[in-house]
Design a protein around this motif. Structure first.
Motif, PDB file in Angstrom:
ATOM      1  N   ARG A  14       0.934  -1.203   0.134  1.00  0.00           N
ATOM      2  CA  ARG A  14      -0.062  -0.209  -0.068  1.00  0.00           C
ATOM      3  C   ARG A  14       0.721   1.242   0.024  1.00  0.00           C
ATOM      4  O   ARG A  14       0.698   2.227  -0.604  1.00  0.00           O
ATOM      5  CB  ARG A  14      -1.118   0.066   1.193  1.00  0.00           C
ATOM      6  N   THR A  15       1.835   1.341   0.843  1.00  0.00           N
ATOM      7  CA  THR A  15       2.806   2.217   0.783  1.00  0.00           C
ATOM      8  C   THR A  15       3.470   2.771  -0.529  1.00  0.00           C
ATOM      9  O   THR A  15       3.391   3.992  -1.028  1.00  0.00           O
ATOM     10  CB  THR A  15       4.045   2.050   1.820  1.00  0.00           C
ATOM     11  N   PHE A  16       3.752   1.532  -1.260  1.00  0.00           N
ATOM     12  CA  PHE A  16       4.455   1.759  -2.495  1.00  0.00           C
ATOM     13  C   PHE A  16       3.542   2.352  -3.473  1.00  0.00           C
ATOM     14  O   PHE A  16       3.781   3.082  -4.237  1.00  0.00           O
ATOM     15  CB  PHE A  16       4.990   0.261  -3.132  1.00  0.00           C
ATOM     16  N   LEU A  17       2.199   1.780  -3.397  1.00  0.00           N
ATOM     17  CA  LEU A  17       1.174   2.330  -4.533  1.00  0.00           C
ATOM     18  C   LEU A  17       0.705   3.689  -4.147  1.00  0.00           C
ATOM     19  O   LEU A  17       0.572   4.522  -5.058  1.00  0.00           O
ATOM     20  CB  LEU A  17       0.015   1.585  -4.216  1.00  0.00           C
ATOM     21  N   VAL A  18       0.784   4.101  -2.967  1.00  0.00           N
ATOM     22  CA  VAL A  18       0.069   5.472  -2.521  1.00  0.00           C
ATOM     23  C   VAL A  18       1.506   6.350  -2.753  1.00  0.00           C
ATOM     24  O   VAL A  18       1.136   7.401  -3.557  1.00  0.00           O
ATOM     25  CB  VAL A  18       0.152   5.654  -0.818  1.00  0.00           C
ATOM     26  N   LEU A  19       2.590   5.949  -2.657  1.00  0.00           N
ATOM     27  CA  LEU A  19       3.732   6.908  -3.314  1.00  0.00           C
ATOM     28  C   LEU A  19       3.758   7.149  -4.790  1.00  0.00           C
ATOM     29  O   LEU A  19       3.865   8.130  -5.049  1.00  0.00           O
ATOM     30  CB  LEU A  19       4.848   6.414  -2.720  1.00  0.00           C
ATOM     31  N   GLU A  20       3.371   5.971  -5.302  1.00  0.00           N
ATOM     32  CA  GLU A  20       3.442   5.927  -6.769  1.00  0.00           C
ATOM     33  C   GLU A  20       2.247   7.164  -7.317  1.00  0.00           C
ATOM     34  O   GLU A  20       2.284   7.672  -8.295  1.00  0.00           O
ATOM     35  CB  GLU A  20       3.143   4.605  -7.762  1.00  0.00           C
ATOM     36  N   GLU A  21       1.201   6.787  -6.565  1.00  0.00           N
ATOM     37  CA  GLU A  21      -0.072   7.767  -6.817  1.00  0.00           C
ATOM     38  C   GLU A  21       0.367   9.132  -6.591  1.00  0.00           C
ATOM     39  O   GLU A  21      -0.195  10.050  -7.517  1.00  0.00           O
ATOM     40  CB  GLU A  21      -1.242   7.540  -5.666  1.00  0.00           C
ATOM     41  N   HIS A  22       1.355   9.577  -5.826  1.00  0.00           N
ATOM     42  CA  HIS A  22       1.384  11.199  -5.602  1.00  0.00           C
ATOM     43  C   HIS A  22       2.923  11.584  -6.129  1.00  0.00           C
ATOM     44  O   HIS A  22       2.945  12.991  -6.309  1.00  0.00           O
ATOM     45  CB  HIS A  22       1.682  11.250  -4.112  1.00  0.00           C
ATOM     46  N   TYR A  23       3.697  10.951  -6.782  1.00  0.00           N
ATOM     47  CA  TYR A  23       4.826  11.287  -7.518  1.00  0.00           C
ATOM     48  C   TYR A  23       5.108  10.487  -8.774  1.00  0.00           C
ATOM     49  O   TYR A  23       4.793   9.369  -8.827  1.00  0.00           O
ATOM     50  CB  TYR A  23       6.206  10.887  -6.385  1.00  0.00           C
ATOM     51  N   TRP A 178      11.845  -1.502  -7.360  1.00  0.00           N
ATOM     52  CA  TRP A 178      13.019  -0.999  -6.687  1.00  0.00           C
ATOM     53  C   TRP A 178      13.014   0.483  -7.136  1.00  0.00           C
ATOM     54  O   TRP A 178      13.089   1.439  -6.331  1.00  0.00           O
ATOM     55  CB  TRP A 178      14.358  -1.663  -7.088  1.00  0.00           C
ATOM     56  N   SER A 179      13.126   0.908  -8.431  1.00  0.00           N
ATOM     57  CA  SER A 179      13.607   2.099  -8.965  1.00  0.00           C
ATOM     58  C   SER A 179      12.288   3.105  -8.844  1.00  0.00           C
ATOM     59  O   SER A 179      12.665   4.168  -8.246  1.00  0.00           O
ATOM     60  CB  SER A 179      13.694   1.953 -10.514  1.00  0.00           C
ATOM     61  N   GLY A 180      11.058   2.506  -9.026  1.00  0.00           N
ATOM     62  CA  GLY A 180      10.092   3.389  -8.587  1.00  0.00           C
ATOM     63  C   GLY A 180       9.869   3.913  -7.026  1.00  0.00           C
ATOM     64  O   GLY A 180       9.662   5.036  -6.835  1.00  0.00           O
ATOM     65  N   LEU A 181      10.163   2.991  -6.147  1.00  0.00           N
ATOM     66  CA  LEU A 181      10.138   3.340  -4.784  1.00  0.00           C
ATOM     67  C   LEU A 181      11.198   4.144  -4.584  1.00  0.00           C
ATOM     68  O   LEU A 181      10.940   5.325  -3.754  1.00  0.00           O
ATOM     69  CB  LEU A 181      10.125   1.902  -4.047  1.00  0.00           C
ATOM     70  N   SER A 182      12.521   3.954  -5.329  1.00  0.00           N
ATOM     71  CA  SER A 182      13.538   4.764  -4.948  1.00  0.00           C
ATOM     72  C   SER A 182      13.192   6.210  -5.343  1.00  0.00           C
ATOM     73  O   SER A 182      13.608   7.080  -4.496  1.00  0.00           O
ATOM     74  CB  SER A 182      14.819   4.428  -5.771  1.00  0.00           C
ATOM     75  N   MET A 183      12.705   6.366  -6.330  1.00  0.00           N
ATOM     76  CA  MET A 183      12.536   7.942  -6.749  1.00  0.00           C
ATOM     77  C   MET A 183      11.199   8.643  -6.282  1.00  0.00           C
ATOM     78  O   MET A 183      11.150   9.525  -5.637  1.00  0.00           O
ATOM     79  CB  MET A 183      11.915   7.871  -8.398  1.00  0.00           C
ATOM     80  N   THR A 184       9.947   7.571  -5.845  1.00  0.00           N
ATOM     81  CA  THR A 184       9.151   8.449  -5.165  1.00  0.00           C
ATOM     82  C   THR A 184       9.309   8.684  -3.606  1.00  0.00           C
ATOM     83  O   THR A 184       8.895   9.753  -3.069  1.00  0.00           O
ATOM     84  CB  THR A 184       7.575   7.223  -5.196  1.00  0.00           C
ATOM     85  N   ALA A 185       9.995   7.607  -3.063  1.00  0.00           N
ATOM     86  CA  ALA A 185      10.372   7.865  -1.714  1.00  0.00           C
ATOM     87  C   ALA A 185      11.249   9.114  -1.371  1.00  0.00           C
ATOM     88  O   ALA A 185      11.186  10.018  -0.461  1.00  0.00           O
ATOM     89  CB  ALA A 185      10.942   6.899  -0.988  1.00  0.00           C
TER      90      ALA A 185
END
Ligand code: SF4
Length: 216
Positions: A14-23, A178-185
């Motif tokens: 959920r954390t991954f998806l919410v970050l993807e939604e915002h950034y 990995w890459s998506g999480l890296s950038m959005t976080a």
């Protein structure tokens, strides 16, 4: 200080998806047009801001547009152009050597593997990860100060050591995230989860976040 148990697998996703939604995970704060220009910009960004790098790269890239021209450049001239990015002597040496190495050893092409990239002067795992993600669209966990801080506060690692953080995240998320999480976080760390005063009251991750180590 709040110490919480690690997140459940469901909450991690959920954390991954919410970050993807915002950034936008494709956002690059460094300006570049070619793989080599990104490599140089990333090398110059150590110990300074992306904005500072973006101010000097237009003149650097117009004077030395490719690995061969930068590899054969006059060191003092490069030092003068990049002076404002700090540590300019070391950085100038590194980017000249990087240009020459890519020109001679890699046929003028920025390599597309972590193993090769980290042999290039001025390029560590973090910089290599940025290149793998933005240029080659390959999985990479890019641990910088923002990413490490956000992962720690989210309880996704118990460490502040970049190497350990990378291993922890690799074990918790599939490689295609990995890459998506890296950038959005990273963007979240800049936008809300600030080092000194995280804006938890405004944060959309608050329901999922144990706020590990955050002093209230
Ligand atoms: S709730 Fe606070 S500590 Fe957690 S991610 Fe958001 S800003 Fe950071």
């Amino acid at each position: 200080m709040i110490i919480s148990l690690p997140m459940t697998s469901e909450n991690r996703q959920r954390t991954f998806l919410v970050l993807e939604e915002h950034y936008d995970s494709q956002t690059s704060l460094l300006h570049y047009e070619t793989a080599f220009q990104l490599l140089v910009a990333v090398a110059l960004s150590a110990q300074t801001t992306d904005n500072q790098v973006n101010k000097i790269t237009p003149s650097l890239f117009s004077r030395f547009p490719d690995p061969e021209s930068l590899g054969k450049a006059n060191l003092e001239e490069v030092e003068e152009i990049i002076h404002s990015t700090g540590f300019y002597r070391t950085k100038a040496k590194n980017i000249l050597r990087a240009g020459m190495m890519i020109y001679k050893d890699f046929g003028g092409i920025v390599p597309d593997s972590m193993d090769d990239l980290i042999t290039i002067p001025g390029i560590g795992r973090k910089s290599a990860g940025v290149i793998l993600h933005h240029i080659y669209h390959k999985p990479a966990i890019i641990v910088d100060t923002h990413f490490g801080r956000v992962m720690y506060r989210l309880g996704l690692t118990q460490s502040k050591d970049p190497g350990v953080i990378e291993k922890d995240i690799a074990a918790l998320f599939p490689s295609d995230q990995w890459s998506g999480l890296s950038m959005t976080a990273n963007l979240h760390g800049r936008a809300l989860c600030h080092g000194r005063k995280p804006k938890c009251a405004e944060c959309f991750l608050a329901p999922l976040c144990p706020r590990q180590g955050v002093v209230t």
